[in-house]
Scaffold this motif. Structure first.
Motif, PDB file in Angstrom:
ATOM      1  N   LEU A 159       1.028  -1.770  -0.148  1.00 11.85           N
ATOM      2  CA  LEU A 159      -0.102   0.176  -0.065  1.00 11.85           C
ATOM      3  C   LEU A 159       1.335   1.429  -0.135  1.00 11.85           C
ATOM      4  CD1 LEU A 159      -2.747  -1.026   2.185  1.00 11.85           C
ATOM      5  CD2 LEU A 159      -3.135  -0.398  -0.009  1.00 11.85           C
ATOM      6  N   ASP A 160       1.481   1.090   1.122  1.00 13.28           N
ATOM      7  CA  ASP A 160       3.217   2.737   0.339  1.00 13.28           C
ATOM      8  C   ASP A 160       3.360   2.556  -0.736  1.00 13.28           C
ATOM      9  OD1 ASP A 160       2.409   2.605   3.802  1.00 13.28           O
ATOM     10  OD2 ASP A 160       4.110   1.556   4.107  1.00 13.28           O
ATOM     11  N   HIS A 163       0.687   3.991  -2.790  1.00 11.68           N
ATOM     12  CA  HIS A 163       0.650   5.536  -2.265  1.00 11.68           C
ATOM     13  C   HIS A 163       2.169   6.844  -2.850  1.00 11.68           C
ATOM     14  CE1 HIS A 163      -0.683   9.084   0.129  1.00 11.68           C
ATOM     15  NE2 HIS A 163       0.449   9.314   0.620  1.00 11.68           N
ATOM     16  N   ASP A 164       2.754   5.844  -2.835  1.00 16.72           N
ATOM     17  CA  ASP A 164       4.034   7.022  -3.546  1.00 16.72           C
ATOM     18  C   ASP A 164       3.649   6.796  -4.825  1.00 16.72           C
ATOM     19  OD1 ASP A 164       4.787   6.483  -1.193  1.00 16.72           O
ATOM     20  OD2 ASP A 164       6.669   4.984  -1.796  1.00 16.72           O
ATOM     21  N   ALA A 167      -1.792   6.169  -6.186  1.00 13.50           N
ATOM     22  CA  ALA A 167      -2.230   5.245  -6.139  1.00 13.50           C
ATOM     23  C   ALA A 167      -3.238   5.222  -4.736  1.00 13.50           C
ATOM     24  CB  ALA A 167      -2.392   3.335  -7.194  1.00 13.50           C
ATOM     25  N   GLU A 168      -4.092   4.913  -4.910  1.00 14.81           N
ATOM     26  CA  GLU A 168      -4.496   4.526  -3.504  1.00 14.81           C
ATOM     27  C   GLU A 168      -5.165   2.613  -3.302  1.00 14.81           C
ATOM     28  OE1 GLU A 168      -4.599   6.636  -1.201  1.00 14.81           O
ATOM     29  OE2 GLU A 168      -3.968   7.774  -1.549  1.00 14.81           O
ATOM     30  N   GLY A 169      -5.761   2.093  -1.594  1.00 14.65           N
ATOM     31  CA  GLY A 169      -6.067   1.040  -2.197  1.00 14.65           C
ATOM     32  C   GLY A 169      -6.471   0.338  -0.335  1.00 14.65           C
ATOM     33  N   ARG A 170      -7.106  -0.490  -0.768  1.00 17.55           N
ATOM     34  CA  ARG A 170      -7.315  -1.329   0.948  1.00 17.55           C
ATOM     35  C   ARG A 170      -7.322  -2.551   1.153  1.00 17.55           C
ATOM     36  NH1 ARG A 170     -12.738  -2.123   1.535  1.00 17.55           N
ATOM     37  NH2 ARG A 170     -13.387  -1.980  -0.763  1.00 17.55           N
ATOM     38  N   VAL A 183      -7.307  -2.182  -4.921  1.00 19.91           N
ATOM     39  CA  VAL A 183      -6.386  -1.067  -5.399  1.00 19.91           C
ATOM     40  C   VAL A 183      -8.632  -0.088  -5.784  1.00 19.91           C
ATOM     41  CG1 VAL A 183      -5.811   0.661  -7.115  1.00 19.91           C
ATOM     42  CG2 VAL A 183      -4.761  -1.411  -6.538  1.00 19.91           C
ATOM     43  N   THR A 184      -8.602   0.968  -5.158  1.00 17.47           N
ATOM     44  CA  THR A 184      -9.251   2.225  -5.579  1.00 17.47           C
ATOM     45  C   THR A 184      -9.635   3.010  -6.068  1.00 17.47           C
ATOM     46  OG1 THR A 184      -8.328   3.221  -3.421  1.00 17.47           O
ATOM     47  CG2 THR A 184     -10.124   1.342  -2.654  1.00 17.47           C
ATOM     48  N   GLU A 185      -7.969   3.540  -6.468  1.00 17.78           N
ATOM     49  CA  GLU A 185      -8.056   4.826  -7.200  1.00 17.78           C
ATOM     50  C   GLU A 185      -6.422   4.115  -8.391  1.00 17.78           C
ATOM     51  OE1 GLU A 185      -7.241   9.398  -7.100  1.00 17.78           O
ATOM     52  OE2 GLU A 185      -7.686   8.215  -4.947  1.00 17.78           O
TER      53      GLU A 185
END
Length: 593
Positions: A159-160, A163-164, A167-170, A183-185
């Motif tokens: 996830l990190d 993010h770098d 992108a976004e995820g959970r 992946v949400t974005e």
């Protein structure tokens, strides 16, 4: 011939489409009316049924089936769910043997099940999930607490990384309860982000068992070549090329679901029929059956629609096939030259016109064939008759084999050979085997040789020969065929030039073309006969006595030679003045063949 454009309203496609749309429209309208009438009654009978409640019940029971090996402890869950929706909930086997029931009630023999609860075959219509195997099944893939923590740590690092990259995820729960990243974005995803953690120790044994099942299903002889990752992606590498094999991987992937079901079957509850009914009326959850009146009305309208479809189809079909039958009958006539009167301006009308034109061309070809056979027989008969007559005279002692007789027989034989050679050349041209052997040639030298060879014949006919060479180009041509072409033109010109006349051979170059012209001061050709001079066996003198000589094939062969060199041949003539035959060849052209 260009095919005429058929107006849209006359097109067969348009008419068939119009007929089909008419039938479909009537059928749809009738069906919609019947469905509306029946649905209005059915909806009144199904007011007490809530689709959302059914889905919730189904999902709760599906979770139980995915996490238990049987239905032995499901009764408390049924009681709780039934109390929430105020309905009777029953689970049975496929033979309607009751597994668990929220409350006693009437028999379910006439009731229709709301769904089949099977954790290995999830109902997509009720859950909206594309995966038929419930994600809550753990089976032999249960992870230890330490393995869960390790996987989540790896996913946190992933996830990190996402993010770098913007992108976004959970982290969510995946198949077998295994954590995964959703992946949400999307952003600039870094290919180095490891979104799939490494296989845990607890997963290695069940994955090995799954690999063997998939290999057996896909026909893989060596299960070790089948690699299944923790996210259930399959990879097969050829041991010789060390490259993945997409075809084998696709076949193995197709076996994955079936193999998983086989592996997970001992860990889930068996399939069960789910009934969500009214406590007093088990059939209340069913679609209300049509009444006798509705059945009669439905049958009547259906019969009318079918009858209308049959009538329209028959009428349109007969109208469309009538001219086709006429064309078929015309094509079967024994004369082989069909004629049919089709006045329509659609595809069939144009087809009939095309067949008429084809029949006309066949008749013309047949007439030309018969005329050619007759001309060939006539051309061969004259010299053969002369040879036979003199041989019989020698045989009967009426003549002796002396110089004049041998000369006559030799001349007649040479004439036969000339006709046969000409026919062979034309046959080769028709068959596409008119071979050419190009080489660098000074065409003026060839023309001069042909002129010198014809001087004795010209002197006998008291016709003067002259040459006018403008240039001396070297062309890539077949010298033998060019000599034949010039010889045919020169012989033809001498034959049709009266005593005292002149035949001139001219050559010139210009615009990357080589032009050779043979001009005579003969009788000329009537303008109406100019289009026919290249036809086989055609002569300006149509009499069979052939005082002018020649077989009528020279100009046809000359045109074939010119075409083979990529050139063209034309004729201009004036009656009483003379005729000029012009051959134009590319200045640098390799002839075909």
């Amino acid at each position: 011939m260009d095919v005429p454009r058929v107006p849209l309203h006359r097109s067969l496609i348009f008419r068939l489409l119009a007929a089909s749309l008419t039938i479909a429209t009537v059928a749809v309208v009738a069906t919609a009316w019947l469905a509306t009438q029946a649905a209005s009654q059915t909806i009144q009978k199904q007011i007490g049924q809530s689709l959302s409640d059914d889905k919730n019940v189904y999902d709760e029971l599906l979770a139980h089936a995915a996490t238990h090996q049987d239905w032995s402890g499901v009764s408390p869950l049924l009681t709780t769910l039934a109390a929430k929706i105020q309905r009777r909930i029953t689970l049975t086997t496929d033979t309607l043997r009751v597994i668990a029931d929220s409350a006693p009630g009437p028999s379910l023999a006439d009731a229709r099940p709301s769904a089949t609860v099977d954790a290995l075959a999830v109902d997509a219509a009720l859950t909206g999930r594309t995966n038929r195997i419930d994600y809550r099944i753990v089976g032999p893939y249960r992870l230890t607490a330490a393995e869960q923590r390790s996987i989540r740590e790896q996913l946190t690092t992933a996830l990190d990384c996402l993010h770098d990259g913007g992108a976004e995820g959970r982290i969510v729960s995946g198949h077998f309860g295994r954590p995964k990243v959703a992946v949400t974005e999307l952003g600039k995803l870094d290919s180095l982000c490891e979104l799939v953690p490494s296989t845990a120790k607890s997963e290695q044994r069940p994955l090995a068992q799954l690999r063997r099942l998939v290999a057996a299903c896909a026909g893989e002889k060596d299960p070790e070549q089948v690699s299944i990752a923790a996210d259930l992606t399959i990879r097969i590498v050829d041991p010789q090329t060390f490259q993945s094999d997409p075809a084998r991987e696709a076949e193995a992937t197709a076996c994955l679901d079936g193999s998983l079901r086989t592996q997970l079957d001992p860990y889930v509850a068996p399939p069960a029929l789910l009934f969500v009914t009214d406590p007093a009326d088990p059939t209340s959850g069913q679609v209300f059956p049509l009444s006798r009146r509705n059945l009669i009305r439905t049958g009547t309208v259906t019969a009318v629609v079918l009858a209308l479809a049959v009538v329209v189809t028959v009428l349109v079909g007969r109208r469309l096939t009538r001219p086709l039958r006429a064309l078929t009958e015309a094509a079967r006539r024994p004369d082989g030259h069909p004629r049919v009167k089709v006045t329509g301006r659609d595809e069939i009308g144009y087809l009939a016109a095309a067949l008429d034109e084809l029949a006309e061309r066949r008749e013309q070809s047949e007439q030309q064939r018969r005329a050619m056979v007759s001309d060939v027989a006539h051309e061969l008969r004259n010299p053969l008759t002369n040879i036979k007559t003199w041989l019989e005279a020698v045989h009967d002692g009426l003549a002796t084999v002396d110089g004049p007789v041998l000369t006559l027989l030799q001349e007649q034989t040479a004439q036969l050979q000339h006709i046969v050679d000409d026919l062979r050349d034309l046959a080769a041209a028709d068959a596409g085997t008119f071979r050419m052997h190009p080489e660098a040639t000074f065409v003026n030298d060839v023309a001069a040789q042909v002129v010198d060879a014809h001087r004795p014949n010209a002197a006998t006919a008291r016709v003067g020969l002259a040459t006018e060479f403008d240039d001396d180009p070297e062309l890539l041509v077949d010298p033998v065929r060019v000599r034949q072409l010039i010889g045919n033109l020169l012989s033809n010109a001498i034959r049709h030039t009266p005593p005292g006349g002149t035949v001139t051979v001219r050559t010139s170059t210009g615009d990357d073309r080589f032009v050779l012209a043979v001009a005579d001061t003969g009788v000329g050709i009537d303008p109406g006969d100019l289009p026919k001079i290249f036809e086989r066996f055609w002569r300006t003198d149509q009499s069979r006595t052939r005082h002018t000589g020649g077989s009528g094939l020279g100009l046809s062969i000359a045109r074939q030679i010119a075409d083979a060199h990529g050139g063209e041949i034309t004729v201009s003539s004036e009656v009483g003045v003379g005729t000029t035959v012009t051959v134009s060849l590319p200045a640098s052209h390799a002839p075909t063949g």
